[in-house]
Design a protein around this motif. Structure first.
Motif, PDB file in Angstrom:
ATOM      1  N   SER A 109       2.034  -2.852 -12.961  1.00  0.00           N
ATOM      2  CA  SER A 109       3.182  -3.767 -12.902  1.00  0.00           C
ATOM      3  C   SER A 109       4.321  -3.215 -12.041  1.00  0.00           C
ATOM      4  O   SER A 109       4.983  -3.959 -11.309  1.00  0.00           O
ATOM      5  CB  SER A 109       3.684  -4.083 -14.309  1.00  0.00           C
ATOM      6  OG  SER A 109       4.050  -2.900 -14.994  1.00  0.00           O
ATOM      7  N   ASN A 132       5.877 -10.465 -13.707  1.00  0.00           N
ATOM      8  CA  ASN A 132       6.339  -9.157 -13.246  1.00  0.00           C
ATOM      9  C   ASN A 132       7.047  -9.220 -11.895  1.00  0.00           C
ATOM     10  O   ASN A 132       7.530  -8.200 -11.400  1.00  0.00           O
ATOM     11  CB  ASN A 132       5.165  -8.181 -13.162  1.00  0.00           C
ATOM     12  CG  ASN A 132       4.604  -7.853 -14.538  1.00  0.00           C
ATOM     13  OD1 ASN A 132       3.537  -8.350 -14.897  1.00  0.00           O
ATOM     14  ND2 ASN A 132       5.314  -7.039 -15.288  1.00  0.00           N
ATOM     15  N   VAL A 133       7.086 -10.390 -11.303  1.00  0.00           N
ATOM     16  CA  VAL A 133       7.792 -10.560 -10.034  1.00  0.00           C
ATOM     17  C   VAL A 133       9.286 -10.678 -10.315  1.00  0.00           C
ATOM     18  O   VAL A 133       9.690 -11.385 -11.247  1.00  0.00           O
ATOM     19  CB  VAL A 133       7.280 -11.818  -9.296  1.00  0.00           C
ATOM     20  CG1 VAL A 133       8.061 -12.050  -8.003  1.00  0.00           C
ATOM     21  CG2 VAL A 133       5.782 -11.695  -9.017  1.00  0.00           C
ATOM     22  N   PRO A 134      10.128  -9.981  -9.552  1.00  0.00           N
ATOM     23  CA  PRO A 134      11.579 -10.112  -9.754  1.00  0.00           C
ATOM     24  C   PRO A 134      12.008 -11.576  -9.788  1.00  0.00           C
ATOM     25  O   PRO A 134      11.510 -12.402  -9.010  1.00  0.00           O
ATOM     26  CB  PRO A 134      12.165  -9.372  -8.553  1.00  0.00           C
ATOM     27  CG  PRO A 134      11.122  -8.359  -8.199  1.00  0.00           C
ATOM     28  CD  PRO A 134       9.807  -9.017  -8.484  1.00  0.00           C
ATOM     29  N   GLU A 192       6.126  -5.059  -8.780  1.00  0.00           N
ATOM     30  CA  GLU A 192       7.568  -5.314  -8.657  1.00  0.00           C
ATOM     31  C   GLU A 192       8.098  -4.829  -7.309  1.00  0.00           C
ATOM     32  O   GLU A 192       8.878  -5.504  -6.644  1.00  0.00           O
ATOM     33  CB  GLU A 192       8.308  -4.641  -9.799  1.00  0.00           C
ATOM     34  CG  GLU A 192       8.060  -5.268 -11.162  1.00  0.00           C
ATOM     35  CD  GLU A 192       8.738  -4.507 -12.275  1.00  0.00           C
ATOM     36  OE1 GLU A 192       9.673  -3.732 -11.970  1.00  0.00           O
ATOM     37  OE2 GLU A 192       8.347  -4.666 -13.445  1.00  0.00           O
ATOM     38  N   LYS A 193       7.649  -3.644  -6.895  1.00  0.00           N
ATOM     39  CA  LYS A 193       8.114  -3.093  -5.623  1.00  0.00           C
ATOM     40  C   LYS A 193       7.597  -3.910  -4.435  1.00  0.00           C
ATOM     41  O   LYS A 193       8.354  -4.222  -3.504  1.00  0.00           O
ATOM     42  CB  LYS A 193       7.652  -1.641  -5.493  1.00  0.00           C
ATOM     43  CG  LYS A 193       8.334  -0.679  -6.447  1.00  0.00           C
ATOM     44  CD  LYS A 193       7.835   0.750  -6.225  1.00  0.00           C
ATOM     45  CE  LYS A 193       8.538   1.735  -7.147  1.00  0.00           C
ATOM     46  NZ  LYS A 193       8.045   3.120  -6.920  1.00  0.00           N
TER      47      LYS A 193
END
Length: 716
Positions: free
Chosen positions: A493, A670-672, A497-498
């Motif tokens: 995860s 989990n994506v911003p 995100e990065k």
């Protein structure tokens, strides 16, 4: 386009064999030549026997088409297996299935196969045919005043079965007796026309083109084309002369009569009309072959060669006239189908390669890679990296951990581009052998076929189409794949995100819903490991409080009170195990409890209630509550930058599209939150994460098309 060549040769796959058995068969060499000729025309071709398995075989070979896609078609060579109406069997099945096919319909075959009905129709339209009578039995009287010599033949057989010339009453009765004994059918008796025999092939529909007449020169023996002649068993060679030695007027006359006969019987695409021309030049129609032989030595093929149609060209011309009949005259017009834009060329590339798409899907599905299978996961990862490398994509070490998460990008890079996310593991604690890959008309089954393999195949097909169009390297696109979906992305995860923060938008390849619906909102999920330990108790001992198992079950009953439809939160026990000594009650209970939610604040309150509920309340009892996975929700946004763009492309190419919400948590959470995200972009599924998992078949090409169109559109 997909073409299924359907014939009858060896198979007797019917429920029961009875009645009149078919004697007509195409040779394997002719079937092979037809197949090769169609392939030369750029078609995807398979051959099938016209038996009871035909429906299933066609379902597998040519699934339902999408809007704008050229449908499959059957090249019908089937004479049937049995029964007097055997010519009609396959066309009738195809009409029921809604599959276009080459040749006349069942009603025309019924008329043409019955020579008596054909002659009656011809006479009603004023078309010339020899005088005739029908004898039901060998003893039936001949009252029509016919003049010898006569021709006898079965009234509803083909390829000259039972055909002979008779010169007197004795020969007549003998001929009728043979037909009656052999075919159990009435005999057609007609006056023999002394003269020449000419065949006229017909091709096309409104207008119908008459090919040059072919004259049959018999040499010694009967001046008719017998069954033995057609099977090369008569000991003589029947010469074909094309164009026939007719005057210009006679040629035009037989061609005109052939076209009128074609129209009277409502024939389609191709046929052959056989004539006798008497010594005064008067033509008489003998019969209509609604399924003209396409054997290399047949008169139809011979005449086509004289007008410049070699064998492959003739086969493809038959396909052309069939498609013109079903879909309009411009169906195969090169200019009208010319792909003038990258988008239209991409659409055509993908819709004409559905067979390869499904073959690739099968190859991926047949590689087992369950979450716990390190060897299988390594195989999938290496194969996927090889595919991405051939697409000239490059790994991105900054967004890869080398164990559970990997990121690749195009030459244009991922920054401010589109990140596509797909799992390579198949979740679930499964035992035994993987579920085998199989196809039905609307669904494809197999282990992980929807949860992983459909998304993988869609991505690679889309990227390959962009590469073939020479635009992939210019698109800002990345692919993030991970191997711990079955563990709730516990280890991958952070990398997601990065990578997502580097991109400007994210597309998650989890299964969507039928009718092209993607997911714009998903619940989050939290999983907890609960352990309850206590003293072992004897069965029947009166003790308060209860043993640990009874205590746990009492608490779980109270979990129901934490569920709320209004607050969109659900709590459930997913797994439960206990340990005990011999005949004693359990002294340890281990459970997995899950919460799904939309509102994080409500989830935190529910978590607090969970800790409070499972707090030890008995001396000597110990409880542990530990969070093991946490997957944030994907929340619906009123202003979504990604959905309108996808909607635009779906409308432009008439692809189904819509939005839906889902109860299952995925990588999308989990994506911003400030990154536009669409989930459920992989083909729709049913029975997800079960042994009966299936992927919607048509959506494999639909999703591949939409993804490729969107990515190339973003380049501009």
């Amino acid at each position: 386009m997909k073409i299924a060549v359907v014939y009858n040769r060896e198979s007797q796959a019917v429920i029961n064999l009875f009645g009149t058995q078919n004697r007509e068969k195409y040779g394997l060499e002719t079937i092979r030549r037809i197949k090769d000729g169609l392939k030369k025309g750029g078609h995807e071709v398979e051959t099938f026997e016209g038996d009871k398995n035909l429906i299933q075989n066609l379902e597998n070979f040519m699934p339902s088409v999408i809007s704008g896609e050229r449908p499959g078609l059957v090249f019908n060579l089937s004479y049937g297996i049995q029964g007097r109406g055997r010519y009609m069997h396959v066309p009738g099945m195809l009409e029921m299935l809604g599959i276009p096919y080459v040749g006349s319909g069942p009603e025309t075959h019924a008329l043409a196969l019955d020579k008596v009905v054909t002659k009656i129709l011809l006479l009603q339209r004023g078309l010339p045919t020899p005088k005739f009578a029908v004898l039901d039995t060998p003893d039936s009287p001949l009252n029509e005043g016919l003049h010898y010599p006569l021709i006898v033949k079965p009234k509803d057989e083909a390829v000259s079965f039972g055909l002979r010339i008779v010169h007197n009453e004795k020969e007549l009765r003998e001929g009728v007796q043979v037909i009656y004994d052999t075919y159990d059918a009435p005999t057609l008796v007609e006056e023999y026309i002394q003269g020449r025999e000419v065949n006229v092939g017909l091709l096309g529909n409104k207008p119908t083109e008459a090919l040059p007449p072919v004259e049959l020169v018999f040499g010694e023996g009967p001046q008719i084309f017998t069954y033995e002649d057609k099977k090369n068993e008569s000991g003589r060679t029947v010469e074909k002369v094309c164009p026939a030695h007719l005057t210009e007027e006679e040629t035009e006359r037989v061609k005109e009569l052939a076209v009128k006969t074609f129209e009277v019987l409502n024939c389609y695409d191709s046929a052959r009309v056989d004539f006798r021309i008497d010594e005064q030049g008067n033509p008489y129609i003998l019969e209509v072959n609604s399924m003209a032989s396409l054997g290399a030595d047949g008169s139809f093929v011979y005449a086509a060669e004289k007008v410049g149609l070699d064998y492959p060209a003739l086969m493809n011309r038959i396909i052309d006239v069939t498609c013109e009949r079903y879909f309009g005259k411009n169906f195969f017009d090169e200019e009208s189908h010319e792909s003038k834009t990258p988008a239209s060329r991409i659409f055509q590339r993908l819709t004409t390669n559905r067979g390869k798409l499904e073959a690739d899907l099968k190859a991926w599905t047949n590689i087992s890679s369950r979450t716990e299978d390190a060897v299988g996961l390594s195989s999938v990862r290496k194969r996927l990296e090889e595919k991405l490398g051939k697409l000239a994509m490059e790994p991105v070490p900054a967004f890869s951990n080398g164990r559970s998460a990997w990121t690749w990008q195009t030459k244009a890079g991922l920054k401010d581009g589109t990140l596509i996310v797909v799992p390579i593991d198949v979740p679930g604690q499964r035992t035994g052998f993987p579920i085998p890959f199989r196809k039905e008309q609307e669904w494809i089954y197999g282990e992980g076929v929807a949860s992983s393999r459909g998304g993988l195949t869609t991505i690679l097909a889309s990227l390959q189409a962009l590469k073939d169009e020479k635009v992939l390297g210019k698109t800002k696109t990345g692919v993030f794949f991970y191997s711990d979906e079955g563990r709730g992305m516990r280890y991958s995860s952070l990398m997601l995100e990065k990578a997502a923060a580097e991109a400007k938008e994210v597309i998650v390849m989890q299964p969507g819903f039928v009718e092209g619906k993607v997911v714009d909102q998903r619940r989050g999920a939290k999983q907890y490991h609960v352990i309850v330990e206590g003293d072992p108790e004897r069965i029947g001992k009166s003790a308060k409080p209860l043993d640990v198992l009874s205590w746990f079950l009492e608490k779980t009953d109270k979990l129901k009170g934490l569920n709320s439809r209004q607050k969109k939160i659900a709590v459930a026990v997913q797994d439960l195990k206990s340990e005990r000594y011999s005949v004693l009650m359990p002294h340890r209970v281990t459970a997995t409890i899950a919460i799904t939610y939309i509102d994080e604040a409500i989830a935190e309150k529910t978590e607090a209630e969970l800790h409070k509920l499972f707090k030890a309340s008995k001396q000597g009892m110990k409880t542990y509550v530990e969070k093991i996975t946490e997957r944030p929700p994907l929340l619906h946004k009123k202003e979504h930058q990604l959905l309108p763009k996808l909607q635009k492309w779906s409308e432009a190419y008439q692809l189904p599209f819509g939005t839906e919400s889902s109860l299952l948590a995925t990588a999308a959470g989990n994506v911003p939150v400030d990154i536009p995200t669409v989930c459920g972009f992989a083909p729709a599924s049913k029975h997800l994460f079960t042994p009966n998992e299936a992927m919607h078949r048509s959506e494999l090409v639909q999703r591949s098309v939409l993804l490729a169109l969107y990515l190339q559109g973003e380049r501009t």
